[in-house]
Design an enzyme around this catalytic site. Structure first.
Site, PDB file in Angstrom:
ATOM      1  N   GLU A  49       0.829  -1.210   0.000  1.00 50.14           N
ATOM      2  CA  GLU A  49       0.000   0.000   0.000  1.00 50.14           C
ATOM      3  C   GLU A  49       0.862   1.258   0.000  1.00 50.14           C
ATOM      4  O   GLU A  49       2.089   1.192   0.147  1.00 50.14           O
ATOM      5  CB  GLU A  49      -0.937  -0.043   1.226  1.00 50.14           C
ATOM      6  CG  GLU A  49      -1.859  -1.248   1.166  1.00 50.14           C
ATOM      7  CD  GLU A  49      -2.924  -1.284   2.242  1.00 50.14           C
ATOM      8  OE1 GLU A  49      -2.812  -0.541   3.242  1.00 50.14           O
ATOM      9  OE2 GLU A  49      -3.876  -2.070   2.075  1.00 50.14           O
ATOM     10  N   GLU A  60      -1.822 -10.303  -6.031  1.00 49.72           N
ATOM     11  CA  GLU A  60      -1.913 -11.164  -7.214  1.00 49.72           C
ATOM     12  C   GLU A  60      -1.110 -10.579  -8.374  1.00 49.72           C
ATOM     13  O   GLU A  60      -0.389 -11.283  -9.077  1.00 49.72           O
ATOM     14  CB  GLU A  60      -3.381 -11.318  -7.650  1.00 49.72           C
ATOM     15  CG  GLU A  60      -4.273 -11.998  -6.638  1.00 49.72           C
ATOM     16  CD  GLU A  60      -4.927 -11.026  -5.660  1.00 49.72           C
ATOM     17  OE1 GLU A  60      -4.283 -10.015  -5.300  1.00 49.72           O
ATOM     18  OE2 GLU A  60      -6.061 -11.298  -5.246  1.00 49.72           O
ATOM     19  N   CYS A  95      -7.318  -7.434 -10.943  1.00 49.88           N
ATOM     20  CA  CYS A  95      -6.406  -8.591 -10.979  1.00 49.88           C
ATOM     21  C   CYS A  95      -6.949  -9.679 -11.892  1.00 49.88           C
ATOM     22  O   CYS A  95      -6.188 -10.327 -12.618  1.00 49.88           O
ATOM     23  CB  CYS A  95      -6.173  -9.126  -9.564  1.00 49.88           C
ATOM     24  SG  CYS A  95      -5.104  -8.037  -8.595  1.00 49.88           S
TER      25      CYS A  95
HETATM   26  N1  THU Z   1      -5.929  -6.366  -2.379  1.00 46.66           N
HETATM   27  C1  THU Z   1      -5.180  -7.371  -2.911  1.00 46.66           C
HETATM   28  O1  THU Z   1      -3.987  -7.497  -2.611  1.00 46.66           O
HETATM   29  N2  THU Z   1      -5.776  -8.225  -3.780  1.00 46.66           N
HETATM   30  C2  THU Z   1      -7.075  -8.135  -4.182  1.00 46.66           C
HETATM   31  O2  THU Z   1      -7.498  -8.899  -5.026  1.00 46.66           O
HETATM   32  C3  THU Z   1      -7.951  -7.124  -3.590  1.00 46.66           C
HETATM   33  C4  THU Z   1      -7.321  -6.142  -2.694  1.00 46.66           C
HETATM   34  C5  THU Z   1      -5.295  -5.434  -1.432  1.00 46.66           C
HETATM   35  C6  THU Z   1      -5.180  -4.029  -1.917  1.00 46.66           C
HETATM   36  C7  THU Z   1      -5.168  -3.270  -0.616  1.00 46.66           C
HETATM   37  O3  THU Z   1      -3.852  -3.263  -0.107  1.00 46.66           O
HETATM   38  C8  THU Z   1      -6.013  -4.102   0.325  1.00 46.66           C
HETATM   39  O4  THU Z   1      -6.070  -5.400  -0.253  1.00 46.66           O
HETATM   40  C9  THU Z   1      -7.387  -3.576   0.550  1.00 46.66           C
HETATM   41  O5  THU Z   1      -8.052  -3.330  -0.631  1.00 46.66           O
END
Ligand code: THU
Length: 143
Positions: A49, A60, A95
C-alpha cells in the site's frame, strides 16, 4: 478438497509473502503464489500500500509481475490467494483482468486464509468476459 504437494508448497510460500504485506492503511494482508506451466518455480507477491492510496498494488498482480520479470509471458497454471480473514477472498476485478491476459480462462484459483486452502474457483467463472473478448454468439446482425 485434496491438495497435492505442489499446492501445499505454494501455499507455504504465499503465506510467507503474506507476512511481508505492507498494508498499514487497510490491515488487509494478502499473499499470492502462482505457478506457470512448464516451470517448477513458485512466484509470490503481497499487497503493497501507499499513502497515495491509488498507488497500492495487489498481491496477485505483484506475483504476476514477478513471474513475467523472470520468465517473460507464460501461461499460468494455478494461483493461490491468501487473506487474513475468516472467509477467504476472491481477487479484485483488476487482478482478474490481468490474469486473463496470461491464461485462457480455466485457471484454477485456490482461496486460502491462515488456516489453509478453503475453496477452489476458476478464472472464467469469476470473469466470463474479460476486456476485449467479444461475445460472437450474440452478434447483432444489421440487415
Ligand atoms: N488487495 C489485494 O492485494 N488483492 C485483491 O485482489 C484485492 C485487494 C489489497 C489491496 C489493498 O492493499 C487491500 O487489499 C485492501 O483493498
Amino acid at each position: 478438497m485434496i491438495l497435492n504437494e505442489t499446492i501445499i508448497e505454494a501455499y507455504e510460500k504465499g503465506l510467507k509473502a503474506q507476512s511481508y504485506s505492507y498494508s498499514p492503511y487497510s490491515n488487509f494482508k494478502v499473499g499470492a503464489a502462482l505457478k506457470v506451466k512448464g516451470h517448477d518455480e513458485i512466484f509470490v507477491g503481497c499487497n503493497v500500500e501507499n499513502a497515495s492510496y491509488g498507488a497500492t498494488i495487489c498481491a496477485e498482480r505483484n506475483a504476476v509481475w514477478s513471474s513475467v520479470a523472470k520468465l517473460g509471458k507464460q501461461e499460468l497454471e494455478f494461483l493461490i490467494v491468501i487473506t487474513n480473514t475468516a472467509d477467504p477472498s476472491i481477487p479484485c476485478a483488476l487482478c482478474l483482468q490481468v490474469l486473463s491476459e496470461f491464461n485462457d480462462g480455466d485457471l484454477p484459483i485456490y482461496l486460502a486464509n491462515q488456516d489453509g486452502v478453503k475453496n477452489l474457483v476458476y478464472l472464467n467463472e469469476l470473469l466470463p468476459r474479460p476486456f476485449s473478448s467479444i461475445p460472437k454468439e450474440r452478434e447483432v446482425k444489421n440487415e
